[in-house]
Design a protein around this motif. Sequence first.
Motif, PDB file in Angstrom:
ATOM      1  N   GLU A  67       0.903  -1.364  -0.013  1.00  0.00           N
ATOM      2  CA  GLU A  67      -0.077   0.016  -0.045  1.00  0.00           C
ATOM      3  C   GLU A  67       0.765   1.271  -0.098  1.00  0.00           C
ATOM      4  O   GLU A  67       0.390   2.256  -0.772  1.00  0.00           O
ATOM      5  N   ALA A  68       2.001   1.117   0.820  1.00  0.00           N
ATOM      6  CA  ALA A  68       2.807   2.196   0.775  1.00  0.00           C
ATOM      7  C   ALA A  68       3.860   2.474  -0.406  1.00  0.00           C
ATOM      8  O   ALA A  68       4.619   3.327  -0.340  1.00  0.00           O
ATOM      9  N   GLY A  69       3.893   1.376  -1.326  1.00  0.00           N
ATOM     10  CA  GLY A  69       4.993   1.608  -2.422  1.00  0.00           C
ATOM     11  C   GLY A  69       6.283   1.260  -2.020  1.00  0.00           C
ATOM     12  O   GLY A  69       7.261   2.033  -2.732  1.00  0.00           O
ATOM     13  N   LEU A  70       6.541   0.594  -0.972  1.00  0.00           N
ATOM     14  CA  LEU A  70       7.821   0.471  -0.391  1.00  0.00           C
ATOM     15  C   LEU A  70       8.737  -0.590  -1.149  1.00  0.00           C
ATOM     16  O   LEU A  70       8.238  -1.577  -1.479  1.00  0.00           O
ATOM     17  N   GLY A  71       9.861  -0.521  -1.205  1.00  0.00           N
ATOM     18  CA  GLY A  71      11.028  -1.645  -1.731  1.00  0.00           C
ATOM     19  C   GLY A  71      10.466  -1.909  -2.994  1.00  0.00           C
ATOM     20  O   GLY A  71      10.186  -1.244  -3.870  1.00  0.00           O
ATOM     21  N   VAL A  72      10.244  -3.169  -3.434  1.00  0.00           N
ATOM     22  CA  VAL A  72      10.014  -3.825  -4.565  1.00  0.00           C
ATOM     23  C   VAL A  72       8.766  -3.404  -5.064  1.00  0.00           C
ATOM     24  O   VAL A  72       8.559  -3.218  -6.339  1.00  0.00           O
ATOM     25  N   TRP A  73       7.700  -3.072  -4.247  1.00  0.00           N
ATOM     26  CA  TRP A  73       6.598  -2.606  -4.766  1.00  0.00           C
ATOM     27  C   TRP A  73       6.431  -1.191  -5.314  1.00  0.00           C
ATOM     28  O   TRP A  73       5.815  -0.999  -6.238  1.00  0.00           O
ATOM     29  N   GLY A  74       7.358  -0.406  -4.960  1.00  0.00           N
ATOM     30  CA  GLY A  74       7.459   0.936  -5.595  1.00  0.00           C
ATOM     31  C   GLY A  74       8.494   1.006  -6.816  1.00  0.00           C
ATOM     32  O   GLY A  74       8.438   1.550  -7.712  1.00  0.00           O
ATOM     33  N   LEU A  75       9.742   0.053  -6.793  1.00  0.00           N
ATOM     34  CA  LEU A  75      10.806  -0.114  -7.627  1.00  0.00           C
ATOM     35  C   LEU A  75      10.276  -0.906  -8.919  1.00  0.00           C
ATOM     36  O   LEU A  75      10.559  -0.380  -9.818  1.00  0.00           O
TER      37      LEU A  75
END
Length: 93
Positions: free
Chosen positions: A83-91
Amino acid sequence: ECGGAEASAAMKRMLQPGDKVKLRRDRSQGNKDDYGRLLRYVFVKRRDLGQVQVRNGWARVYVYDEPFDRLPYYQREEDGAHEAGLGVWGLCG
């Protein structure tokens, strides 16, 4: 794999050569995986490093056959990182 180098760097920041770790077995799982690797949680100073990697978005939750004991905690951390777009989720998207 996308984010692999960043995930490795994040782990190296948490765990230095010579650090004392505690390995904990999950009684809901076998002792080893199909490749003969020990299945363990890795703790440093009472902190589950796998859970931290998931929380920061550098690891994803994967259930191979049977759900593992700490799955609810790991899943909650993964949901928050996603949900926060951290780590691989944002990258990596």
